[in-house]
Scaffold this motif. Structure first.
Motif, PDB file in Angstrom:
ATOM      1  N   ASP A 308       1.019  -1.134   0.107  1.00  0.00           N
ATOM      2  CA  ASP A 308       0.078  -0.464   0.127  1.00  0.00           C
ATOM      3  C   ASP A 308       0.939   1.102   0.068  1.00  0.00           C
ATOM      4  O   ASP A 308       0.647   2.681  -0.599  1.00  0.00           O
ATOM      5  N   GLU A 348     -12.630   4.777  -4.968  1.00  0.00           N
ATOM      6  CA  GLU A 348     -12.406   3.518  -4.749  1.00  0.00           C
ATOM      7  C   GLU A 348     -11.724   2.864  -5.331  1.00  0.00           C
ATOM      8  O   GLU A 348     -10.668   2.790  -4.878  1.00  0.00           O
ATOM      9  N   GLY A 349     -11.502   1.556  -4.907  1.00  0.00           N
ATOM     10  CA  GLY A 349     -10.401   0.699  -5.356  1.00  0.00           C
ATOM     11  C   GLY A 349      -9.869   0.817  -2.586  1.00  0.00           C
ATOM     12  O   GLY A 349     -10.013   0.723  -2.458  1.00  0.00           O
ATOM     13  N   ARG A 350      -8.385  -0.038  -2.904  1.00  0.00           N
ATOM     14  CA  ARG A 350      -8.214  -0.647  -1.900  1.00  0.00           C
ATOM     15  C   ARG A 350      -7.088   0.736  -1.336  1.00  0.00           C
ATOM     16  O   ARG A 350      -7.660   1.236  -0.089  1.00  0.00           O
ATOM     17  N   TYR A 351      -7.146   1.463  -1.569  1.00  0.00           N
ATOM     18  CA  TYR A 351      -6.492   3.477  -1.044  1.00  0.00           C
ATOM     19  C   TYR A 351      -8.307   3.926  -0.560  1.00  0.00           C
ATOM     20  O   TYR A 351      -7.982   4.559   0.476  1.00  0.00           O
TER      21      TYR A 351
END
Length: 386
Positions: A308, A348-351
């Motif tokens: 990350d 949106e997404g992992r972040y």
């Protein structure tokens, strides 16, 4: 009209920070616009910010900044090198900044840049590799390697000088057109007594919640900070320990800063320690600085993995602005290469998942007598037109 960026945490904002605004405008012109890229709920020391980000951002705008953007969480939880690289990545992609202003103990921009150039050289890399087996701390090893290639090792002894060097390294690595502007930082970064002229954030945090700390913040910020709820890592200690005890081997192995088996030491310590101090003491050594351990623990609590930290943030959030800040935002949205969201907008997404998790967990660092409710979506602060 020039636009200067300042990478900051404002944990909390104090009179020295407003002095930096003044020095930047002295150097660039009275009409220079100032963009602050500020850490959000968690800061680089591996701690929760003492005051929530929306309040700190509004205080900055009411004290002289024009626009406050939130530094991505993954940059805020990185080492000095990652912190600087993440910030420069955002500012460069923003396309609206032509100067990066940073405070440093030396105040010597030429020395800062020449040091950055040396640290990026092949000769320095060789000198560093040759000294790593000696078993000294990384900071001492890097300083010795810099001196071996003709650099001034003293520049790596002070925290703001070190961060300034990392900013310049990041600018060089990107081939950025953003110009560095060094201003001398007066006072001591780690002062425990409050200097009435040049206070440190460390000293102000040490006396909280005693209201005398408010005497050393900008006048416009005082009513905001007086009403703000304070957050401390001690108040969320049990939540952190509970999270670590529930983690499995794979989760520990995926953590940032866990190389050379450090993640195993943290895993073993977390299953025995009854306090954060006991846990940190069980992991810390001469080779590994306390700040690294604290960031690693906070990443574990928030579910942040090494991968990350390596991924660039897909967007940045606008927290507060005035009329001139609104102009900067318009220009960035037109000519920049990074999306700009308001606090309540969904990403949106992992972040985005990490952001949401951090927002839900931050209230756990309030006092036990206050029910730590998940906060409502914050609103962006827009100063009224002049």
């Amino acid at each position: 009209m020039r636009t200067a960026a300042i990478v900051c945490e404002y944990d909390p904002l104090h009179l020295g920070h407003v002095r930096q605004y003044r020095l930047a405008r002295q150097a660039l012109g009275a009409d220079a616009r100032i963009v602050c890229l500020m850490s959000g709920s968690f800061v680089q020391r591996g701690r929760p910010a003492v005051i929530d980000a929306p309040t700190r951002a509004r205080a900055a705008v009411e004290s002289g900044a024009d626009l406050v953007l939130e530094l991505p969480l993954t940059a805020s939880l990185s080492s000095a090198e990652g912190f600087a690289a993440g910030a420069v990545d955002v500012l460069d992609r923003l396309g609206a900044v032509d100067c990066l202003c940073f405070g440093c103990e030396s105040g010597d921009g030429n020395l800062i840049m020449s040091t950055a150039e040396r640290l990026r050289s092949g000769a320095f890399s060789e000198a560093l590799r040759a000294r790593l087996p000696e078993g000294k701390s990384f900071a001492a090893t890097r300083q010795a390697a810099l001196e071996a290639v003709g650099g001034d090792g003293t520049i790596l002894r002070n925290p703001n000088d070190i961060l300034a060097v990392e900013y310049c390294k990041a600018l060089l690595a990107r081939g950025s057109g953003i110009e560095p502007l060094a201003v001398r930082r007066e006072g001591g970064y780690h002062d425990t007594g409050i200097d009435p002229v040049n206070p440190s954030a460390t000293a102000l945090r040490a006396v909280m919640p005693d209201p005398r700390w408010l005497d050393h913040v900008p006048e416009a910020a005082r009513p905001l900070f007086a009403e703000a709820k304070l957050h401390r890592i001690e108040w969320g200690e049990r939540a952190i320990l509970a999270r670590l005890r529930a983690m499995d081997d794979g989760e520990f192995e995926a953590l940032p800063y866990g190389a050379e088996g450090l993640w195993r030491k943290l895993m073993a310590g977390s299953r025995r320690a009854g306090s954060l101090e006991e846990l940190i003491a069980s992991v810390k050594s001469r080779r590994y600085a306390r700040a690294r351990i604290e960031r690693m623990i906070l990443c574990a609590f928030l579910g942040v993995r090494e991968a990350d930290l390596a991924a660039p943030a897909p967007y940045v959030r606008a927290l507060a602005f005035n009329g001139r800040g609104r102009e900067i935002l318009r220009g960035a949205r037109t000519g920049g290469d990074i999306a700009i969201l308001h606090p309540g907008e969904a990403g949106e997404g992992r972040y985005f998942e990490l952001e949401q998790r951090a927002a839900r967990l931050y209230p756990l660092f309030l006092p036990a007598q206050e029910f730590p409710a998940i906060p409502q979506k914050p609103r962006v602060f827009c100063a009224p037109e002049d």
